[in-house]
Motif scaffolding. Sequence first.
Motif, PDB file in Angstrom:
ATOM      1  N   THR A  74      74.113  19.622  -3.190  1.00  0.00           N
ATOM      2  CA  THR A  74      73.475  20.706  -2.431  1.00  0.00           C
ATOM      3  C   THR A  74      72.422  21.436  -3.253  1.00  0.00           C
ATOM      4  OG1 THR A  74      75.058  22.404  -3.138  1.00  0.00           O
ATOM      5  CG2 THR A  74      75.663  21.079  -1.221  1.00  0.00           C
ATOM      6  N   LEU A  75      72.405  21.151  -4.566  1.00  0.00           N
ATOM      7  CA  LEU A  75      71.501  21.906  -5.438  1.00  0.00           C
ATOM      8  C   LEU A  75      70.025  21.584  -5.186  1.00  0.00           C
ATOM      9  CD1 LEU A  75      73.442  22.046  -8.821  1.00  0.00           C
ATOM     10  CD2 LEU A  75      73.372  23.685  -6.930  1.00  0.00           C
ATOM     11  N   ASP A  76      69.737  20.338  -4.780  1.00  0.00           N
ATOM     12  CA  ASP A  76      68.344  19.984  -4.481  1.00  0.00           C
ATOM     13  C   ASP A  76      67.835  20.817  -3.310  1.00  0.00           C
ATOM     14  OD1 ASP A  76      67.951  18.163  -6.505  1.00  0.00           O
ATOM     15  OD2 ASP A  76      68.739  16.488  -5.337  1.00  0.00           O
ATOM     16  N   GLY A  77      68.665  20.933  -2.289  1.00  0.00           N
ATOM     17  CA  GLY A  77      68.295  21.752  -1.139  1.00  0.00           C
ATOM     18  C   GLY A  77      68.113  23.205  -1.531  1.00  0.00           C
ATOM     19  N   PHE A  78      68.946  23.652  -2.444  1.00  0.00           N
ATOM     20  CA  PHE A  78      68.852  25.035  -2.936  1.00  0.00           C
ATOM     21  C   PHE A  78      67.511  25.263  -3.631  1.00  0.00           C
ATOM     22  CE2 PHE A  78      70.617  28.280  -6.149  1.00  0.00           C
ATOM     23  CZ  PHE A  78      70.401  29.340  -5.288  1.00  0.00           C
ATOM     24  N   ARG A  79      67.130  24.292  -4.447  1.00  0.00           N
ATOM     25  CA  ARG A  79      65.844  24.352  -5.145  1.00  0.00           C
ATOM     26  C   ARG A  79      64.693  24.439  -4.147  1.00  0.00           C
ATOM     27  NH1 ARG A  79      67.320  21.859 -10.152  1.00  0.00           N
ATOM     28  NH2 ARG A  79      68.437  20.326  -8.902  1.00  0.00           N
ATOM     29  N   GLU A  80      64.753  23.598  -3.148  1.00  0.00           N
ATOM     30  CA  GLU A  80      63.707  23.606  -2.104  1.00  0.00           C
ATOM     31  C   GLU A  80      63.673  24.934  -1.377  1.00  0.00           C
ATOM     32  OE1 GLU A  80      63.703  20.343   0.710  1.00  0.00           O
ATOM     33  OE2 GLU A  80      64.407  19.002  -0.888  1.00  0.00           O
ATOM     34  N   SER A  81      64.854  25.416  -1.056  1.00  0.00           N
ATOM     35  CA  SER A  81      64.961  26.693  -0.361  1.00  0.00           C
ATOM     36  C   SER A  81      64.288  27.807  -1.164  1.00  0.00           C
ATOM     37  CB  SER A  81      66.442  27.012  -0.142  1.00  0.00           C
ATOM     38  OG  SER A  81      66.600  28.282   0.436  1.00  0.00           O
ATOM     39  N   LEU A  82      64.530  27.806  -2.470  1.00  0.00           N
ATOM     40  CA  LEU A  82      63.899  28.802  -3.339  1.00  0.00           C
ATOM     41  C   LEU A  82      62.377  28.684  -3.257  1.00  0.00           C
ATOM     42  CD1 LEU A  82      66.247  28.596  -6.459  1.00  0.00           C
ATOM     43  CD2 LEU A  82      65.671  30.693  -5.237  1.00  0.00           C
ATOM     44  N   ARG A  83      61.871  27.457  -3.341  1.00  0.00           N
ATOM     45  CA  ARG A  83      60.425  27.243  -3.313  1.00  0.00           C
ATOM     46  C   ARG A  83      59.816  27.731  -2.011  1.00  0.00           C
ATOM     47  NH1 ARG A  83      61.057  22.380  -6.351  1.00  0.00           N
ATOM     48  NH2 ARG A  83      60.853  22.993  -8.543  1.00  0.00           N
ATOM     49  N   SER A  84      60.581  27.646  -0.941  1.00  0.00           N
ATOM     50  CA  SER A  84      60.050  28.032   0.372  1.00  0.00           C
ATOM     51  C   SER A  84      59.788  29.530   0.470  1.00  0.00           C
ATOM     52  CB  SER A  84      61.019  27.594   1.479  1.00  0.00           C
ATOM     53  OG  SER A  84      62.113  28.483   1.551  1.00  0.00           O
ATOM     54  N   TYR A  85      60.329  30.282  -0.461  1.00  0.00           N
ATOM     55  CA  TYR A  85      60.111  31.738  -0.428  1.00  0.00           C
ATOM     56  C   TYR A  85      59.115  32.186  -1.492  1.00  0.00           C
ATOM     57  CZ  TYR A  85      64.119  32.012   2.718  1.00  0.00           C
ATOM     58  OH  TYR A  85      64.966  31.872   3.784  1.00  0.00           O
ATOM     59  N   ALA A  86      58.219  31.267  -1.843  1.00  0.00           N
ATOM     60  CA  ALA A  86      57.262  31.547  -2.914  1.00  0.00           C
ATOM     61  C   ALA A  86      56.376  32.748  -2.620  1.00  0.00           C
ATOM     62  CB  ALA A  86      56.398  30.317  -3.169  1.00  0.00           C
ATOM     63  N   ASP A  87      56.227  33.093  -1.330  1.00  0.00           N
ATOM     64  CA  ASP A  87      55.372  34.220  -0.972  1.00  0.00           C
ATOM     65  C   ASP A  87      56.089  35.566  -1.087  1.00  0.00           C
ATOM     66  OD1 ASP A  87      57.036  33.238   1.043  1.00  0.00           O
ATOM     67  OD2 ASP A  87      55.915  34.330   2.579  1.00  0.00           O
ATOM     68  N   ARG A  88      57.385  35.531  -1.331  1.00  0.00           N
ATOM     69  CA  ARG A  88      58.163  36.773  -1.426  1.00  0.00           C
ATOM     70  C   ARG A  88      58.301  37.201  -2.886  1.00  0.00           C
ATOM     71  NH1 ARG A  88      59.618  38.450   3.952  1.00  0.00           N
ATOM     72  NH2 ARG A  88      59.589  36.549   5.193  1.00  0.00           N
ATOM     73  N   PRO A  89      58.612  38.465  -3.106  1.00  0.00           N
ATOM     74  CA  PRO A  89      58.927  38.891  -4.476  1.00  0.00           C
ATOM     75  C   PRO A  89      60.118  38.090  -5.004  1.00  0.00           C
ATOM     76  CG  PRO A  89      58.659  40.811  -3.039  1.00  0.00           C
ATOM     77  CD  PRO A  89      58.608  39.592  -2.160  1.00  0.00           C
ATOM     78  N   VAL A  90      60.166  37.923  -6.308  1.00  0.00           N
ATOM     79  CA  VAL A  90      61.181  37.038  -6.911  1.00  0.00           C
ATOM     80  C   VAL A  90      62.604  37.390  -6.489  1.00  0.00           C
ATOM     81  CG1 VAL A  90      62.150  36.171  -9.053  1.00  0.00           C
ATOM     82  CG2 VAL A  90      59.718  36.629  -8.906  1.00  0.00           C
ATOM     83  N   GLN A  91      62.953  38.642  -6.622  1.00  0.00           N
ATOM     84  CA  GLN A  91      64.342  39.031  -6.316  1.00  0.00           C
ATOM     85  C   GLN A  91      64.686  38.715  -4.875  1.00  0.00           C
ATOM     86  OE1 GLN A  91      65.642  41.873  -4.360  1.00  0.00           O
ATOM     87  NE2 GLN A  91      67.681  41.034  -4.843  1.00  0.00           N
TER      88      GLN A  91
END
Lengths: 197, 197
Positions: free
Chosen positions: B71-88
Motif C-alpha cells: 500500500t506504500l506505493d499508493g501512499f506515495r502517489e497520494s502524497l504527490r497528488s497534494y503537491a499544491d497544498r502546504p506540506v503539513q
Amino acid sequence: MASPTTHPGVGRPVVTSRAEIERVAFHLFIENGFVSTTLDDIASAAGIGRRTLLRYYRSKNDIPWGQFDDTLDGFRESLRSYADRPVQEAVHRAVIDFNRFPAAAMAEHRVRMRLILTTPELQAHSVLRYADWRRVIAEYVAERTGTDPEALLPQTASQVALALSMTGYGEWLADEHADLPAVLERALLTMRSYLAD
Amino acid sequence: MASPTTHPGVGRPVVTSRAEIERVAFHLFIENGFVSTTLDDIASAAGIGRRTLLRYYRSKNDIPWGQFDDTLDGFRESLRSYADRPVQEAVHRAVIDFNRFPAAAMAEHRVRMRLILTTPELQAHSVLRYADWRRVIAEYVAERTGTDPEALLPQTASQVALALSMTGYGEWLADEHADLPAVLERALLTMRSYLAD
DNA sequence: TTCCATTTTGACCCTCAGTGCCATTATTGT
DNA sequence: ACAATAATGGCACTGAGGGTCAAAATGGAA
C-alpha cells in the motif's frame, strides 16, 4: 525475585547485581552486537546461570533499559512540581528534566540509547517500555484536565512527548556534541511550526 | 520467493495464497489469541508446511499486517497528488486517504487493527512496520523542503503523522461507530490546541 | 553449635520462533 | 519424454523464554 528483597539479610545472598550484569552485557553488545550476543554469553561472562540472568531481566530486550522503571517515580514527581504551569509546558519541562544526566553519565547514556534506537529488535521493544512512561504523562494530564487517561487529550499529550523524544534523540545521536535539553527544545519548536503551517 | 513470480507460469505452482493464509490465521488468532496460536497451528490449518508459511511471511508478527508494504506505493502517489497544498496539509490529507476503506472492508480492518494495537508483541512490532510508512512521509517532506529525510523537519512530520494515527486509532477502536477520517481530524485539532496552549 | 526458616541460585527439560539446507514435486516449454 | 524452473516441505539446528525443583547460603533461634 531479584532486586526487591522483602526480608533483607535473610536467605541466600545475591551473587551479582544489575549493575554488574549490565556492565558485562554492554561490553558484549558493543563487541559482538546485540543479536549475536546470546543470553548464554552474558550469563557465563557474568559468572551466573542463564536462568538467574532471566530473573534479573524479564527478557534480553530489557537488559539495555537497565533500571528504567525506577526512574518513573521521579518523573511523576517532576510533573507534579510544575503544577503552576500550563499543562503542555509542565509536561515539556518534566520531559526535559527526565533527560538531564550528570556530565559523567552522558557517554554511557549515549551508548545505551544508540544501542536501543539503532537495533531493530530494541526499537520495537522500546514501545513497550515507553508505554509505561507515556502512561505517567497521560495520567498526569488526565488529572489536571479532569478527564480519563484514555481520553484524546491525555493520549495526545503522551504521544507528542514520545514523538518529540524520538526526533530529539535522533538529532542528539547524529551530533556528538549536541545537548539533549536543547535538542528537545528545538524539536518542540519545529513541531509547533510544522503544525502551524 | 513467494509472491513476486519472475517467470509466471513456469515451475511448480503455489499451493496457497496470502489471502487464504490470513483468513485461516485470523480465525485462529481470534479463537485462541495471537500468542497461543503457533506457526504450526496456522500451517496445518492452512494445509501447508511451516517452512512454506515462513516464506510467505517473514515472521509470525508480520502475518496480521497482510500486504501492508504494497500500500506504500499508493501512499506515495497520494502524497504527490497534494503537491499544491502546504506540506503539513498534504501529509495530513494523504494520511487520511490512506485510512479510507470501502465500507465492506471496515469490519475486517477493525479486527486487524484491534489485534495489532492490543497485542503487546504486535504493538512492539508495529514500530518496524510503521518505520517504512514514516520513511515515505519523511522522504516526501524532505523533497518538498529541499532537505534530507533524516533532518529534523521531515522526521518531525513523520513522527507527528504516527502520533496522530496512534491516538486516532485508539479513539476509533474505543467507539464502534466512529469514522476513521473524522477521528484523525479530531486528533489533529486536539494536537494543535495542546501545543498552542 | 546445630537446626530451621528464608531466599537465591542454577540445573534440567520443555515449547516455540526462525534459519539453512536440500531433496521432492509440479509446472511449462522443447 | 525430457529438460529447465520454481515452489514446497521435511529435517536439523540455534536461541529465547518459562516451569519446576533440589541445592546452596545466609540469619536467627534453641
